[in-house]
Design an enzyme around this catalytic site. Sequence first.
Site, PDB file in Angstrom:
ATOM      1  N   HIS A 108       3.216  -1.293 -22.731  1.00 16.19           N
ATOM      2  CA  HIS A 108       4.343  -0.356 -22.752  1.00 16.19           C
ATOM      3  C   HIS A 108       3.880   1.018 -23.246  1.00 16.19           C
ATOM      4  O   HIS A 108       4.218   2.053 -22.664  1.00 16.19           O
ATOM      5  CB  HIS A 108       5.448  -0.836 -23.694  1.00 16.19           C
ATOM      6  CG  HIS A 108       6.159  -2.064 -23.278  1.00 16.19           C
ATOM      7  ND1 HIS A 108       6.344  -3.130 -24.134  1.00 16.19           N
ATOM      8  CD2 HIS A 108       6.759  -2.408 -22.115  1.00 16.19           C
ATOM      9  CE1 HIS A 108       7.032  -4.068 -23.510  1.00 16.19           C
ATOM     10  NE2 HIS A 108       7.284  -3.661 -22.283  1.00 16.19           N
ATOM     11  N   LYS A 117      22.526 -10.975 -24.527  1.00 17.85           N
ATOM     12  CA  LYS A 117      21.174 -11.522 -24.663  1.00 17.85           C
ATOM     13  C   LYS A 117      20.681 -11.297 -26.089  1.00 17.85           C
ATOM     14  O   LYS A 117      20.672 -10.174 -26.578  1.00 17.85           O
ATOM     15  CB  LYS A 117      20.248 -10.830 -23.658  1.00 17.85           C
ATOM     16  CG  LYS A 117      18.874 -11.436 -23.592  1.00 17.85           C
ATOM     17  CD  LYS A 117      18.060 -10.769 -22.501  1.00 17.85           C
ATOM     18  CE  LYS A 117      16.665 -11.319 -22.451  1.00 17.85           C
ATOM     19  NZ  LYS A 117      15.831 -10.623 -21.482  1.00 17.85           N
ATOM     20  N   ARG A 160       2.710  -4.312 -13.409  1.00 22.26           N
ATOM     21  CA  ARG A 160       1.533  -5.096 -13.741  1.00 22.26           C
ATOM     22  C   ARG A 160       0.966  -5.800 -12.523  1.00 22.26           C
ATOM     23  O   ARG A 160      -0.231  -6.002 -12.418  1.00 22.26           O
ATOM     24  CB  ARG A 160       1.874  -6.152 -14.795  1.00 22.26           C
ATOM     25  CG  ARG A 160       2.289  -5.587 -16.122  1.00 22.26           C
ATOM     26  CD  ARG A 160       2.828  -6.643 -17.015  1.00 22.26           C
ATOM     27  NE  ARG A 160       4.050  -7.182 -16.410  1.00 22.26           N
ATOM     28  CZ  ARG A 160       4.873  -8.045 -16.968  1.00 22.26           C
ATOM     29  NH1 ARG A 160       4.603  -8.515 -18.155  1.00 22.26           N
ATOM     30  NH2 ARG A 160       5.958  -8.447 -16.367  1.00 22.26           N
ATOM     31  N   SER A 169       6.008  -8.934 -23.244  1.00 25.60           N
ATOM     32  CA  SER A 169       6.601  -9.197 -24.559  1.00 25.60           C
ATOM     33  C   SER A 169       6.785 -10.685 -24.776  1.00 25.60           C
ATOM     34  O   SER A 169       6.554 -11.201 -25.872  1.00 25.60           O
ATOM     35  CB  SER A 169       7.942  -8.473 -24.687  1.00 25.60           C
ATOM     36  OG  SER A 169       7.751  -7.084 -24.684  1.00 25.60           O
TER      37      SER A 169
END
Length: 162
Positions: free
Chosen positions: A18, A42, A91, A128
């Site tokens: 990040h 969430k 990615r 993450s």
Amino acid sequence: MTVSVVVPGSFDPITLGHLDIVRRACERFDHVTVAVLENPRKQGLFSVDERLQLIRAVVGEIDNLAVERFEGLLVDFCRAHDIGIICKGLRAVSDFEYELQMAQMNRRIGGIETVFMSTSPEHSYLSSSLVKEVARYGGPLDGTVPDVVADALRDKFAAAGG
């Protein structure tokens, strides 16, 4: 003409991948806002306030960078902050498939363009979720997150009993 971009995400927690995207965006655009998603449906490992504190701790004093929270549609946040471009890191091809759909929807409903930056190869495996899994079992975090984030992860899992 000033070009403002947003780098959005949940950043639960922020990784070196990040940070790579954020720093490179700061080098290329006039103003960058890191927008941390607040999703009441969430539950993250870190609260939004904790994520904001961690991000601010690791980005230091970059003149053209702001760190904000947002809830709801990203295009609404962009309009409210006069931001015309979303900057996303990719990615792998699998990221592109999902992010392209999001980019097209954001353009359709908000007129907001998306630019993609490929993640630097040394960070292309990071997520993450993966970092949290390693931290949960006491694995090494070197080269995945900044030291302050690694400490916060260890503290969080120690307080939860592993």
